[in-house]
Design a protein around this motif. Structure first.
Motif, PDB file in Angstrom:
ATOM      1  N   GLY A 138      11.032   6.995 -19.672  1.00 21.09           N
ATOM      2  CA  GLY A 138      10.633   7.143 -21.078  1.00 21.09           C
ATOM      3  C   GLY A 138      10.379   8.604 -21.415  1.00 21.09           C
ATOM      4  N   PHE A 139      10.172   8.879 -22.707  1.00 18.45           N
ATOM      5  CA  PHE A 139       9.979  10.282 -23.114  1.00 18.45           C
ATOM      6  C   PHE A 139       8.710  10.883 -22.513  1.00 18.45           C
ATOM      7  N   ASP A 140       7.795  10.011 -22.054  1.00 21.28           N
ATOM      8  CA  ASP A 140       6.562  10.496 -21.433  1.00 21.28           C
ATOM      9  C   ASP A 140       6.727  10.749 -19.931  1.00 21.28           C
ATOM     10  N   GLY A 141       7.959  10.632 -19.433  1.00 19.10           N
ATOM     11  CA  GLY A 141       8.177  10.880 -18.009  1.00 19.10           C
ATOM     12  C   GLY A 141       7.824   9.685 -17.136  1.00 19.10           C
ATOM     13  N   LYS A 142       7.586   8.516 -17.749  1.00 24.04           N
ATOM     14  CA  LYS A 142       7.241   7.319 -16.961  1.00 24.04           C
ATOM     15  C   LYS A 142       8.458   6.412 -16.817  1.00 24.04           C
ATOM     16  N   ILE A 143       8.653   5.928 -15.593  1.00 21.45           N
ATOM     17  CA  ILE A 143       9.743   4.991 -15.324  1.00 21.45           C
ATOM     18  C   ILE A 143       9.631   3.771 -16.234  1.00 21.45           C
ATOM     19  N   GLU A 186       0.833  -1.215   0.000  1.00 19.38           N
ATOM     20  CA  GLU A 186       0.000   0.000   0.000  1.00 19.38           C
ATOM     21  C   GLU A 186       0.864   1.260   0.000  1.00 19.38           C
ATOM     22  N   GLU A 187       1.907   1.229   0.828  1.00 21.93           N
ATOM     23  CA  GLU A 187       2.795   2.409   0.888  1.00 21.93           C
ATOM     24  C   GLU A 187       3.492   2.632  -0.451  1.00 21.93           C
ATOM     25  N   ALA A 188       3.949   1.528  -1.041  1.00 24.93           N
ATOM     26  CA  ALA A 188       4.648   1.637  -2.332  1.00 24.93           C
ATOM     27  C   ALA A 188       3.704   2.220  -3.380  1.00 24.93           C
ATOM     28  N   LYS A 189       2.480   1.732  -3.364  1.00 19.95           N
ATOM     29  CA  LYS A 189       1.491   2.168  -4.351  1.00 19.95           C
ATOM     30  C   LYS A 189       1.231   3.673  -4.182  1.00 19.95           C
ATOM     31  N   LEU A 225       4.234   5.716  -5.392  1.00 20.07           N
ATOM     32  CA  LEU A 225       4.349   5.749  -6.850  1.00 20.07           C
ATOM     33  C   LEU A 225       3.256   6.615  -7.464  1.00 20.07           C
ATOM     34  N   GLU A 226       2.037   6.474  -6.926  1.00 18.55           N
ATOM     35  CA  GLU A 226       0.932   7.238  -7.522  1.00 18.55           C
ATOM     36  C   GLU A 226       1.133   8.741  -7.351  1.00 18.55           C
ATOM     37  N   THR A 227       1.663   9.129  -6.193  1.00 16.89           N
ATOM     38  CA  THR A 227       1.928  10.560  -5.974  1.00 16.89           C
ATOM     39  C   THR A 227       2.876  11.089  -7.041  1.00 16.89           C
ATOM     40  N   ALA A 228       3.798  10.233  -7.467  1.00 19.32           N
ATOM     41  CA  ALA A 228       4.771  10.681  -8.469  1.00 19.32           C
ATOM     42  C   ALA A 228       4.297  10.376  -9.893  1.00 19.32           C
ATOM     43  N   GLY A 229       3.054   9.955 -10.047  1.00 21.66           N
ATOM     44  CA  GLY A 229       2.530   9.649 -11.383  1.00 21.66           C
ATOM     45  C   GLY A 229       3.129   8.382 -11.977  1.00 21.66           C
ATOM     46  N   GLN A 230       3.520   7.431 -11.098  1.00 23.57           N
ATOM     47  CA  GLN A 230       4.249   6.246 -11.580  1.00 23.57           C
ATOM     48  C   GLN A 230       3.548   4.940 -11.195  1.00 23.57           C
TER      49      GLN A 230
END
Ligand SMILES: CC(=O)N[C@H]1[C@@H](OP(=O)(O)O)O[C@H](CO)[C@@H](O)[C@@H]1O
Length: 512
Positions: free
Chosen positions: A212-217, A11-14, A17-22
């Motif tokens: 990636g070029f879209d800013g996604k890990i 849950e913490e990891a999720k 990651l979501e806060t950072a758009g990942q």
């Protein structure tokens, strides 16, 4: 990126990651085994939330900027005026002697350490192990690490003999997740090449995600983020993360010779360079060689708006690299050989005050990734952004910077590419070292014979692509920069291939 002590829950990891758009990093979660999901959680736990957000944003922005001309420094680059460059070539024997003596004095007082930048993956060389473990095919079969270790021992000895000391040059080795394990094992298996293990300090630089070029890990496996070391400028954070500056202080180290692993001719803790920098009161210095040709893949030491800087070969426009002066000489010719001098105080200042200002350099690379179905895809065109810091980007913070020009044939022959490439290969590295040792042996008065005991006529000048007429390898344990050979080799007949190690040196002394 960052260190976090404890492992996050799912849950913490999720949430992080979501806060950072990942959030997509967990897209295969349901398919992972317990072990696989643990590995992924461990990796996510190491990412610090604010840094992650900033990193992905900066990478996406950098990608859009990358191909445009903004941010290029070409128009502002000026050569370093020659009078500001110390030079081995242009200095007389006396000056070199004074600098060398000062260096040995500092070494004898335990004030000098070497620091190796060895976190890279050696992609161009194409080996799956750390570059330092590479054997360029010398008659002795020595690897780069062994050659470097033996040069440390020898220069310690030179200082001890001169000053009656029992000094130590600690060897700090910055590795990465890729290189730490194998490097440690290699040193252990080889008994640290005769050095005391407590004086070889290995530490790890950080890894950061490729984006990636879209800013996604980018995911390289269903449970693995594509990570890359943060560049050799990751040094400054790694010094803090691993409390290395404290270790240096405890040992009384004041001066550091920082270098990268792949130069077969590297002069470890070079007393002349150290002495030059100390006498000039420098806090930061760089060895340079005259660039061989405009497109040579070396950074250029120059002035940008009056400040010392290196412009990397990947960031200079070909037209700028080709600029020539009135006599036809290259204008921007001070090639960086990745041999730097820093005082510990300067490193401390950088680590404490300036690290966050270091420029992020952008490399657009082909990064293998898993697609939406979880299949591994080897991209045929560049698809990912790796962000790196460069070790030399701290020059601008120096209060007293010096450049020191050295002779290429004595000090610079890097191993970058696999054999088959025209330059900087195992063959060229081996040839440079053997040519140097051949020159030293001739200068010491040795005569070479072939297998049939026929004299091999001496050759006093050779081009870079030419093998010396006789094979001669001199162990660094016998001679560091060609010193002490006359008493061993003068008027001696040396049968090629000639390997001068410590045993052979003893035999030669006996026959004198
Ligand atoms: C960031 C960095 O230190 N780049 C250095 C370093 O580049 P490589 O990409 O590792 O070859 O070594 C070169 C000398 O071999 C030097 O010219 C260059 O500036």
């Amino acid at each position: 990126m960052g260190r976090s002590e404890s492992m996050l829950s799912f849950e913490e990891a999720k949430a992080r990651l979501e806060t950072a758009g990942q959030g997509h990093v967990l897209q295969f979660w349901a398919e992972l085994s317990a072990e696989e999901s643990n590995t992924l959680l461990e990796e996510i736990s190491k990412l610090q939330p604010e840094e992650l957000l900033e990193h992905c944003r900066a990478a996406a922005e950098a990608a859009s900027r990358h191909s445009s001309a903004d941010g290029r420094l070409d128009a502002r680059m000026k050569p370093v005026p020659p009078e500001f460059i110390g030079s081995v070539r242009k200095s007389d024997k006396e000056a070199l002697q004074i600098w060398g003596d000062e260096g040995l004095l500092q070494i004898s007082q335990d004030r000098v350490a070497v620091l190796l930048l060895a976190g890279g993956q050696g992609t161009r060389l194409g080996v799956p192990y750390p570059k330092g473990m590479y054997n360029v095919g010398l008659p002795s079969g020595k690897t780069l690490y062994q050659i470097q270790a033996e040069r440390i021992q020898k220069v310690q000895k030179l200082a001890n003999v001169k000053h009656g000391s029992r000094c130590t040059i600690p060897w700090y080795i910055m590795t990465s997740e890729f290189t730490l394990g194998p490097t440690e094992r290699f040193f252990k298996d080889n008994e640290y090449f005769g050095l005391c293990p407590s004086n070889v300090v290995m530490f790890e630089q950080r890894m950061i995600p490729a984006v990636g070029f879209d800013g996604k890990i980018i995911l390289e496996k269903k449970n693995k983020i594509a990570m890359a070391p943060d560049g050799n400028g990751g040094l400054y954070r790694a010094l803090v993360d691993n409390k290395i500056l404290e270790d240096m202080e405890r040992r009384g180290v004041e001066y550091l010779h920082v270098y990268c692993v792949d130069n077969v001719l590297v002069k470890m803790a070079d007393p002349v360079f150290i002495g030059f920098c100390v006498i000039k009161g420098a806090d930061c210095g760089a060895k340079v060689v005259d660039k061989a040709y405009p497109a040579e893949p070396v950074g250029v030491v120059c002035l940008v708006d009056g400040m010392y800087q290196v412009i990397e070969y990947s960031e200079i426009q070909p037209e700028t690299a080709e600029l020539r002066g009135p006599g036809g000489e290259l204008l921007l010719s001070a090639g960086n050989i990745c041999n730097h001098f820093f005082t510990r105080d300067f490193l401390k200042d950088v680590a404490e005050k300036f690290e966050s200002q270091l420029k992020q350099h952008v490399a657009i690379k082909k990064v293998p990734f898993v697609d939406g179905e979880g299949n591994l895809v080897k991209s045929t065109k560049p698809n990912g952004i790796k962000m790196e810091k460069f070790v030399f980007d701290v020059f601008q913070f120096s209060k007293k910077f010096v450049a020191f020009e050295v002779l290429r044939e004595e000090e610079f022959s890097p191993l970058k590419n696999a054999d088959g490439a025209p330059l900087d290969t195992p063959t060229t590295a081996r040839r440079s070292l053997l040519a140097q040792h051949y020159r030293w042996a001739l200068a010491a008065g040795g005569n070479f014979l072939d297998e049939q005991d026929k004299p091999i006529p001496p050759k006093h000048s050779m081009t870079q692509n030419e093998d010396p007429p006789a094979i001669c390898e001199i162990s660094p344990l016998v001679s560091y920069f060609g010193e002490g050979l006359e008493k061993l080799l003068k008027q001696k007949n040396l049968k090629s291939p000639f390997l001068l190690d410590e045993n052979e040196a003893e035999n030669l002394v006996k026959t004198t």
